[in-house]
Design a protein around this motif. Structure first.
Motif, PDB file in Angstrom:
ATOM      1  N   VAL A   8      14.240  21.433 -20.303  1.00 26.14           N
ATOM      2  CA  VAL A   8      15.068  20.520 -19.463  1.00 26.14           C
ATOM      3  C   VAL A   8      14.198  19.934 -18.354  1.00 26.14           C
ATOM      4  O   VAL A   8      13.763  20.987 -17.630  1.00 26.14           O
ATOM      5  CB  VAL A   8      16.291  21.063 -19.207  1.00 26.14           C
ATOM      6  CG1 VAL A   8      16.892  20.123 -18.114  1.00 26.14           C
ATOM      7  CG2 VAL A   8      17.253  21.204 -20.242  1.00 26.14           C
ATOM      8  N   SER A   9      13.991  18.738 -18.215  1.00 26.01           N
ATOM      9  CA  SER A   9      13.552  18.154 -16.968  1.00 26.01           C
ATOM     10  C   SER A   9      14.419  17.334 -16.308  1.00 26.01           C
ATOM     11  O   SER A   9      15.015  16.496 -17.078  1.00 26.01           O
ATOM     12  CB  SER A   9      12.345  17.545 -17.236  1.00 26.01           C
ATOM     13  OG  SER A   9      11.264  18.424 -17.669  1.00 26.01           O
ATOM     14  N   LYS A  10      14.396  16.917 -15.074  1.00 29.98           N
ATOM     15  CA  LYS A  10      15.320  15.858 -14.611  1.00 29.98           C
ATOM     16  C   LYS A  10      14.158  15.151 -13.297  1.00 29.98           C
ATOM     17  O   LYS A  10      13.796  15.767 -12.439  1.00 29.98           O
ATOM     18  CB  LYS A  10      16.663  16.586 -13.796  1.00 29.98           C
ATOM     19  CG  LYS A  10      17.463  15.652 -13.284  1.00 29.98           C
ATOM     20  CD  LYS A  10      18.037  14.689 -14.291  1.00 29.98           C
ATOM     21  CE  LYS A  10      18.964  13.596 -13.782  1.00 29.98           C
ATOM     22  NZ  LYS A  10      19.126  12.508 -14.567  1.00 29.98           N
ATOM     23  N   ARG A  11      14.381  13.733 -13.349  1.00 31.14           N
ATOM     24  CA  ARG A  11      13.771  12.895 -12.515  1.00 31.14           C
ATOM     25  C   ARG A  11      14.866  12.310 -11.884  1.00 31.14           C
ATOM     26  O   ARG A  11      15.637  11.669 -12.367  1.00 31.14           O
ATOM     27  CB  ARG A  11      12.629  12.448 -13.066  1.00 31.14           C
ATOM     28  CG  ARG A  11      11.730  11.579 -12.263  1.00 31.14           C
ATOM     29  CD  ARG A  11      10.738  10.837 -12.657  1.00 31.14           C
ATOM     30  NE  ARG A  11      11.225   9.880 -13.703  1.00 31.14           N
ATOM     31  CZ  ARG A  11      10.484   9.408 -14.761  1.00 31.14           C
ATOM     32  NH1 ARG A  11       9.347   9.710 -14.762  1.00 31.14           N
ATOM     33  NH2 ARG A  11      11.043   8.305 -15.639  1.00 31.14           N
ATOM     34  N   TRP A  16      10.460  14.490  -9.783  1.00 32.81           N
ATOM     35  CA  TRP A  16      10.836  15.498 -10.536  1.00 32.81           C
ATOM     36  C   TRP A  16      11.398  16.531  -9.929  1.00 32.81           C
ATOM     37  O   TRP A  16      11.033  17.286  -8.833  1.00 32.81           O
ATOM     38  CB  TRP A  16       9.754  16.213 -11.264  1.00 32.81           C
ATOM     39  CG  TRP A  16       9.184  15.045 -12.157  1.00 32.81           C
ATOM     40  CD1 TRP A  16       7.923  14.156 -12.053  1.00 32.81           C
ATOM     41  CD2 TRP A  16       9.570  14.841 -13.584  1.00 32.81           C
ATOM     42  NE1 TRP A  16       7.833  13.382 -13.240  1.00 32.81           N
ATOM     43  CE2 TRP A  16       8.928  14.029 -14.046  1.00 32.81           C
ATOM     44  CE3 TRP A  16      10.861  15.342 -14.251  1.00 32.81           C
ATOM     45  CZ2 TRP A  16       9.047  13.435 -15.366  1.00 32.81           C
ATOM     46  CZ3 TRP A  16      11.098  14.613 -15.518  1.00 32.81           C
ATOM     47  CH2 TRP A  16      10.364  13.770 -15.857  1.00 32.81           C
ATOM     48  N   ARG A  19      11.370  20.736 -14.110  1.00 33.51           N
ATOM     49  CA  ARG A  19      10.525  20.692 -15.039  1.00 33.51           C
ATOM     50  C   ARG A  19      10.344  21.625 -16.336  1.00 33.51           C
ATOM     51  O   ARG A  19      10.296  22.695 -15.778  1.00 33.51           O
ATOM     52  CB  ARG A  19       9.062  20.397 -14.451  1.00 33.51           C
ATOM     53  CG  ARG A  19       8.928  19.107 -13.628  1.00 33.51           C
ATOM     54  CD  ARG A  19       7.245  18.941 -13.476  1.00 33.51           C
ATOM     55  NE  ARG A  19       7.419  17.809 -12.527  1.00 33.51           N
ATOM     56  CZ  ARG A  19       6.204  17.167 -12.607  1.00 33.51           C
ATOM     57  NH1 ARG A  19       5.278  17.218 -13.548  1.00 33.51           N
ATOM     58  NH2 ARG A  19       6.136  16.142 -11.612  1.00 33.51           N
ATOM     59  N   ASP A  20      10.745  21.283 -17.303  1.00 34.33           N
ATOM     60  CA  ASP A  20      10.596  22.062 -18.454  1.00 34.33           C
ATOM     61  C   ASP A  20      11.161  23.474 -18.535  1.00 34.33           C
ATOM     62  O   ASP A  20      10.643  24.639 -18.415  1.00 34.33           O
ATOM     63  CB  ASP A  20       9.138  22.242 -19.014  1.00 34.33           C
ATOM     64  CG  ASP A  20       8.578  20.954 -19.189  1.00 34.33           C
ATOM     65  OD1 ASP A  20       9.023  20.210 -19.954  1.00 34.33           O
ATOM     66  OD2 ASP A  20       7.172  20.601 -18.888  1.00 34.33           O
ATOM     67  N   THR A  55      16.481  14.154 -18.038  1.00 37.32           N
ATOM     68  CA  THR A  55      15.388  13.110 -18.150  1.00 37.32           C
ATOM     69  C   THR A  55      14.913  13.312 -19.549  1.00 37.32           C
ATOM     70  O   THR A  55      14.389  12.621 -20.263  1.00 37.32           O
ATOM     71  CB  THR A  55      14.708  13.022 -17.042  1.00 37.32           C
ATOM     72  OG1 THR A  55      15.039  12.716 -15.901  1.00 37.32           O
ATOM     73  CG2 THR A  55      13.400  11.797 -17.218  1.00 37.32           C
ATOM     74  N   ARG A  56      14.484  14.783 -19.720  1.00 34.49           N
ATOM     75  CA  ARG A  56      13.951  15.029 -20.883  1.00 34.49           C
ATOM     76  C   ARG A  56      14.507  16.731 -21.267  1.00 34.49           C
ATOM     77  O   ARG A  56      14.938  17.155 -20.381  1.00 34.49           O
ATOM     78  CB  ARG A  56      12.401  15.388 -21.033  1.00 34.49           C
ATOM     79  CG  ARG A  56      11.623  14.290 -20.651  1.00 34.49           C
ATOM     80  CD  ARG A  56      10.037  14.379 -20.765  1.00 34.49           C
ATOM     81  NE  ARG A  56       9.536  15.467 -20.015  1.00 34.49           N
ATOM     82  CZ  ARG A  56       8.710  15.328 -19.004  1.00 34.49           C
ATOM     83  NH1 ARG A  56       7.944  14.306 -19.043  1.00 34.49           N
ATOM     84  NH2 ARG A  56       8.387  16.534 -18.361  1.00 34.49           N
ATOM     85  N   GLY A  57      14.299  16.896 -22.686  1.00 35.03           N
ATOM     86  CA  GLY A  57      14.826  18.181 -23.063  1.00 35.03           C
ATOM     87  C   GLY A  57      16.494  18.211 -23.478  1.00 35.03           C
ATOM     88  O   GLY A  57      17.007  16.859 -23.592  1.00 35.03           O
ATOM     89  N   ARG A  58      16.929  19.387 -23.639  1.00 34.41           N
ATOM     90  CA  ARG A  58      18.232  19.305 -24.414  1.00 34.41           C
ATOM     91  C   ARG A  58      19.138  20.409 -23.495  1.00 34.41           C
ATOM     92  O   ARG A  58      18.563  21.575 -23.263  1.00 34.41           O
ATOM     93  CB  ARG A  58      18.300  19.752 -25.761  1.00 34.41           C
ATOM     94  CG  ARG A  58      19.427  19.617 -26.557  1.00 34.41           C
ATOM     95  CD  ARG A  58      19.089  19.336 -28.046  1.00 34.41           C
ATOM     96  NE  ARG A  58      19.357  20.905 -28.336  1.00 34.41           N
ATOM     97  CZ  ARG A  58      18.766  21.273 -29.578  1.00 34.41           C
ATOM     98  NH1 ARG A  58      18.591  20.496 -30.414  1.00 34.41           N
ATOM     99  NH2 ARG A  58      19.069  22.529 -30.140  1.00 34.41           N
TER     100      ARG A  58
END
Length: 189
Positions: A8-11, A16, A19-20, A55-58
């Motif tokens: 999981v990443s959030k921007r 950011w 990250r990851d 932003t990315r990931g689940r």
């Protein structure tokens, strides 16, 4: 697993915050999030609660989460009794609100505008015990609590282990060491 985060990443804008990050939480487990201000602890709790999207990931949740922000949000003109009755009705739950208020030494008919920060935090803990969510997401639950309030918090966290999973963000390493099965350090992303 009650909760699983995969890379999981959030921007926010160009910055950011996370990250990851990968993490899993099972029933009966307490995980502490530690790190300096601005490290993403509250953002991570909000992602876990489904209030914001990564932003990315689940993020996978099983069961019903309940997020306790810092400070807890209450309507200042309602009483503690009215808040708990509303919460029980809204969530379709049943519980002994009178016993909850007595346990946390809260006056039932005083408007929350007259409550101290510590009293509001106690009310938030009473709410958690009444609603019994599967996943407790707590943002600095120790803030504004006196010694008796901290004792009650420790009791509540022990009770949560019996049927829920808990993630708590804190600056208090002693609290993390006392209650957490493990800790996750968040630094600058």
């Amino acid at each position: 697993m009650l909760l699983r985060l995969e890379a999981v990443s959030k921007r926010f804008g160009r910055d950011w915050v996370l990250r990851d990050l990968s993490l899993a939480l099972k029933r009966g487990e307490v995980v502490a999030l530690l790190g300096p201000n601005g490290s993403g602890k509250t953002t991570l709790l909000r992602l876990m609660a489904g209030l914001i999207r990564p932003t990315r990931g689940r993020v996978e949740r099983r069961g019903r989460p309940l997020f306790l922000p810092n400070p807890p949000a209450f309507h200042r003109h309602l009483t503690a009794r009215e808040h708990l009755l509303f919460d029980l009705g809204f969530h379709g739950a049943q519980g002994d609100w009178e016993a909850a208020l007595a346990r946390f030494a809260l006056p039932p008919d005083l408007p929350l505008a007259a409550f101290s920060s510590g009293m509001k935090k106690r009310l938030a803990l009473a709410r958690l015990l009444l609603l019994r969510p599967d996943l407790w997401l707590l943002d600095e639950p120790e803030t504004a609590l006196d010694q008796e309030g901290r004792r009650l918090l420790l009791e509540v966290l022990e009770e949560a282990r019996k049927g829920a999973g808990v993630v708590l963000a804190t600056h208090d390493r002693a609290l993390a060491e006392a209650v957490a099965d493990r800790a996750v350090w968040l630094g600058a992303a």
